[in-house]
Scaffold this motif. Structure first.
Motif, PDB file in Angstrom:
ATOM      1  N   SER A  12       0.832  -1.203   0.000  1.00  0.00           N
ATOM      2  CA  SER A  12       0.000   0.000   0.000  1.00  0.00           C
ATOM      3  C   SER A  12       0.867   1.253   0.000  1.00  0.00           C
ATOM      4  O   SER A  12       0.492   2.288  -0.554  1.00  0.00           O
ATOM      5  CB  SER A  12      -0.930   0.007   1.221  1.00  0.00           C
ATOM      6  N   GLU A  13       2.055   1.161   0.596  1.00  0.00           N
ATOM      7  CA  GLU A  13       2.991   2.285   0.579  1.00  0.00           C
ATOM      8  C   GLU A  13       3.497   2.548  -0.840  1.00  0.00           C
ATOM      9  O   GLU A  13       3.746   3.695  -1.215  1.00  0.00           O
ATOM     10  CB  GLU A  13       4.171   2.023   1.517  1.00  0.00           C
ATOM     11  N   VAL A  14       3.656   1.494  -1.618  1.00  0.00           N
ATOM     12  CA  VAL A  14       4.079   1.666  -3.015  1.00  0.00           C
ATOM     13  C   VAL A  14       3.056   2.516  -3.759  1.00  0.00           C
ATOM     14  O   VAL A  14       3.402   3.446  -4.503  1.00  0.00           O
ATOM     15  CB  VAL A  14       4.250   0.305  -3.711  1.00  0.00           C
ATOM     16  N   GLN A  15       1.789   2.216  -3.557  1.00  0.00           N
ATOM     17  CA  GLN A  15       0.732   2.967  -4.246  1.00  0.00           C
ATOM     18  C   GLN A  15       0.737   4.439  -3.821  1.00  0.00           C
ATOM     19  O   GLN A  15       0.549   5.327  -4.646  1.00  0.00           O
ATOM     20  CB  GLN A  15      -0.620   2.328  -3.951  1.00  0.00           C
ATOM     21  N   ARG A  16       0.964   4.698  -2.544  1.00  0.00           N
ATOM     22  CA  ARG A  16       1.022   6.077  -2.052  1.00  0.00           C
ATOM     23  C   ARG A  16       2.241   6.809  -2.592  1.00  0.00           C
ATOM     24  O   ARG A  16       2.228   8.026  -2.783  1.00  0.00           O
ATOM     25  CB  ARG A  16       1.044   6.090  -0.521  1.00  0.00           C
ATOM     26  N   ALA A  17       3.324   6.050  -2.828  1.00  0.00           N
ATOM     27  CA  ALA A  17       4.591   6.667  -3.226  1.00  0.00           C
ATOM     28  C   ALA A  17       4.724   6.885  -4.730  1.00  0.00           C
ATOM     29  O   ALA A  17       5.699   7.509  -5.167  1.00  0.00           O
ATOM     30  CB  ALA A  17       5.756   5.810  -2.733  1.00  0.00           C
ATOM     31  N   ILE A  18       3.782   6.426  -5.513  1.00  0.00           N
ATOM     32  CA  ILE A  18       3.902   6.532  -6.969  1.00  0.00           C
ATOM     33  C   ILE A  18       4.149   7.966  -7.443  1.00  0.00           C
ATOM     34  O   ILE A  18       5.043   8.206  -8.273  1.00  0.00           O
ATOM     35  CB  ILE A  18       2.664   5.922  -7.655  1.00  0.00           C
ATOM     36  N   PRO A  19       3.416   8.975  -6.953  1.00  0.00           N
ATOM     37  CA  PRO A  19       3.703  10.356  -7.400  1.00  0.00           C
ATOM     38  C   PRO A  19       5.126  10.799  -7.085  1.00  0.00           C
ATOM     39  O   PRO A  19       5.735  11.549  -7.845  1.00  0.00           O
ATOM     40  CB  PRO A  19       2.669  11.191  -6.637  1.00  0.00           C
ATOM     41  N   ILE A  20       5.678  10.341  -5.952  1.00  0.00           N
ATOM     42  CA  ILE A  20       7.048  10.700  -5.575  1.00  0.00           C
ATOM     43  C   ILE A  20       8.042   9.959  -6.462  1.00  0.00           C
ATOM     44  O   ILE A  20       9.054  10.519  -6.892  1.00  0.00           O
ATOM     45  CB  ILE A  20       7.316  10.382  -4.093  1.00  0.00           C
ATOM     46  N   LEU A  21       7.769   8.700  -6.739  1.00  0.00           N
ATOM     47  CA  LEU A  21       8.650   7.908  -7.605  1.00  0.00           C
ATOM     48  C   LEU A  21       8.732   8.515  -9.007  1.00  0.00           C
ATOM     49  O   LEU A  21       9.782   8.476  -9.651  1.00  0.00           O
ATOM     50  CB  LEU A  21       8.146   6.460  -7.686  1.00  0.00           C
ATOM     51  N   LYS A  22       7.619   9.100  -9.462  1.00  0.00           N
ATOM     52  CA  LYS A  22       7.597   9.709 -10.803  1.00  0.00           C
ATOM     53  C   LYS A  22       8.549  10.885 -10.902  1.00  0.00           C
ATOM     54  O   LYS A  22       9.068  11.185 -11.992  1.00  0.00           O
ATOM     55  CB  LYS A  22       6.169  10.163 -11.150  1.00  0.00           C
ATOM     56  N   THR A  23       8.790  11.583  -9.799  1.00  0.00           N
ATOM     57  CA  THR A  23       9.706  12.717  -9.820  1.00  0.00           C
ATOM     58  C   THR A  23      11.164  12.266  -9.759  1.00  0.00           C
ATOM     59  O   THR A  23      12.076  13.082  -9.935  1.00  0.00           O
ATOM     60  CB  THR A  23       9.442  13.654  -8.627  1.00  0.00           C
ATOM     61  N   THR A  24      11.372  10.977  -9.492  1.00  0.00           N
ATOM     62  CA  THR A  24      12.724  10.470  -9.258  1.00  0.00           C
ATOM     63  C   THR A  24      13.219   9.547 -10.364  1.00  0.00           C
ATOM     64  O   THR A  24      14.411   9.548 -10.699  1.00  0.00           O
ATOM     65  CB  THR A  24      12.780   9.713  -7.917  1.00  0.00           C
ATOM     66  N   TYR A  25      12.308   8.763 -10.924  1.00  0.00           N
ATOM     67  CA  TYR A  25      12.703   7.725 -11.875  1.00  0.00           C
ATOM     68  C   TYR A  25      11.955   7.847 -13.202  1.00  0.00           C
ATOM     69  O   TYR A  25      10.883   8.453 -13.284  1.00  0.00           O
ATOM     70  CB  TYR A  25      12.424   6.330 -11.284  1.00  0.00           C
ATOM     71  N   ASN A  26      12.539   7.200 -14.204  1.00  0.00           N
ATOM     72  CA  ASN A  26      11.863   6.979 -15.476  1.00  0.00           C
ATOM     73  C   ASN A  26      10.883   5.827 -15.274  1.00  0.00           C
ATOM     74  O   ASN A  26      11.290   4.703 -14.966  1.00  0.00           O
ATOM     75  CB  ASN A  26      12.892   6.639 -16.555  1.00  0.00           C
ATOM     76  N   MET A  27       9.598   6.096 -15.430  1.00  0.00           N
ATOM     77  CA  MET A  27       8.582   5.077 -15.171  1.00  0.00           C
ATOM     78  C   MET A  27       7.830   4.690 -16.444  1.00  0.00           C
ATOM     79  O   MET A  27       6.641   4.387 -16.419  1.00  0.00           O
ATOM     80  CB  MET A  27       7.600   5.564 -14.090  1.00  0.00           C
ATOM     81  N   ASN A  28       8.559   4.669 -17.556  1.00  0.00           N
ATOM     82  CA  ASN A  28       7.924   4.253 -18.817  1.00  0.00           C
ATOM     83  C   ASN A  28       7.510   2.789 -18.790  1.00  0.00           C
ATOM     84  O   ASN A  28       6.464   2.415 -19.313  1.00  0.00           O
ATOM     85  CB  ASN A  28       8.876   4.499 -19.988  1.00  0.00           C
TER      86      ASN A  28
END
Length: 258
Positions: free
Chosen positions: A72-88
């Motif tokens: 569930s933390e992964v789902q919450r962190a998705i917007p933050i991950l987008k600012t850090t990694y290439n999520m193609n």
């Protein structure tokens, strides 16, 4: 002159005693169906009241039983991950991966999402089984080499799995996940002191969860010759601070294997 004997059956059949309920010829016969009907209505009301209470309170986020779930933390962190990694192209690995994959496919139009479920999905929702049939989610033992070429995914995320692995299998699994990523590997792990899986879950995970400290992970990465991604960690933490995001799990950032 003696009185004519009276018949008690006639008196009871005509008065308001309970005997009239069981007398086939009694006028009070409809009382029994009414009682049964009332009981049925009460039982139906109790059933739907309990169901509505469950629907409003119990919303399991993961197949892991306990007080927390890093998935569930992964789902919450998705917007933050987008600012850090290439999520193609993202690969998520761990229990309840279907929830993460579904969220990415639904809300991130530019993201191609895939998943690996390490455990049985017999009790999973219909949507998860559909993802498996389509080949978007695989059910596979992550203790063995993954069926992907190097750099197959821009980002690999694993959650709710490493805490149940021995050091022997961590030495195999973590480098393998880093191998198939091109932009990095993110590990969501529990903090020491968090709750363990319940007894009924141990047969699925094979061993109780072992929460390791951040210093333990750093030492493990060093010995396994895995490079922590300090730049990504700093970018993630800065973005998290701006968004007031605070995770209940450890978030570890690794570089992809060269």
């Amino acid at each position: 002159m003696s009185k004519r004997p009276t018949h008690s059956n006639r008196r009871h059949a005509g008065n308001g005693s309970l005997l009239g309920v069981f007398n086939p010829k009694s006028r009070s016969t409809p009382l029994l169906p009414k009682l049964l009907g009332f009981l049925v209505v009460v039982l139906i009301f109790v059933y739907f009241f309990r169901r509505s209470g469950e629907n409003g309170v119990k919303q399991p986020l993961s197949k892991i039983e306990g007080d927390f779930t890093c998935t569930s933390e992964v789902q919450r962190a998705i917007p933050i991950l987008k600012t850090t990694y290439n999520m193609n192209k993202v690969l998520h690995v761990g229990p309840d991966t279907c929830s993460v994959v579904s969220k990415l496919l639904k809300e991130e139009e530019e993201t191609e999402a895939w998943g690996i479920e390490p455990y049985d999905i017999e009790d999973s929702a219909r949507n998860c089984k559909i993802l498996v049939r389509k080949g978007i989610v695989r059910v596979a033992d992550i203790k063995f080499p993954l069926p992907y070429k190097e750099n197959s995914f821009s980002l690999v995320i694993i959650s709710d799995a490493v805490d149940y692995m021995s050091i022997k299998y961590l030495n195999k699994t973590i480098p393998e996940l880093a191998r198939v990523s091109s932009d990095g590997l993110v590990i969501f792990a529990g903090y020491p002191g968090h709750s363990r899986a319940k007894v009924q879950e141990l047969s699925k995970f094979g061993r109780p969860a072992k929460m390791r400290s951040s210093s333990w992970w750093s030492q493990f990465f060093s010995q396994a010759k895995l490079n922590e991604n300090q730049d990504a960690r700093k970018t993630f933490e800065q973005s998290a601070t701006k968004s007031s995001y605070k995770s209940g799990c450890q978030i570890l950032h690794l570089k992809s294997n060269p």
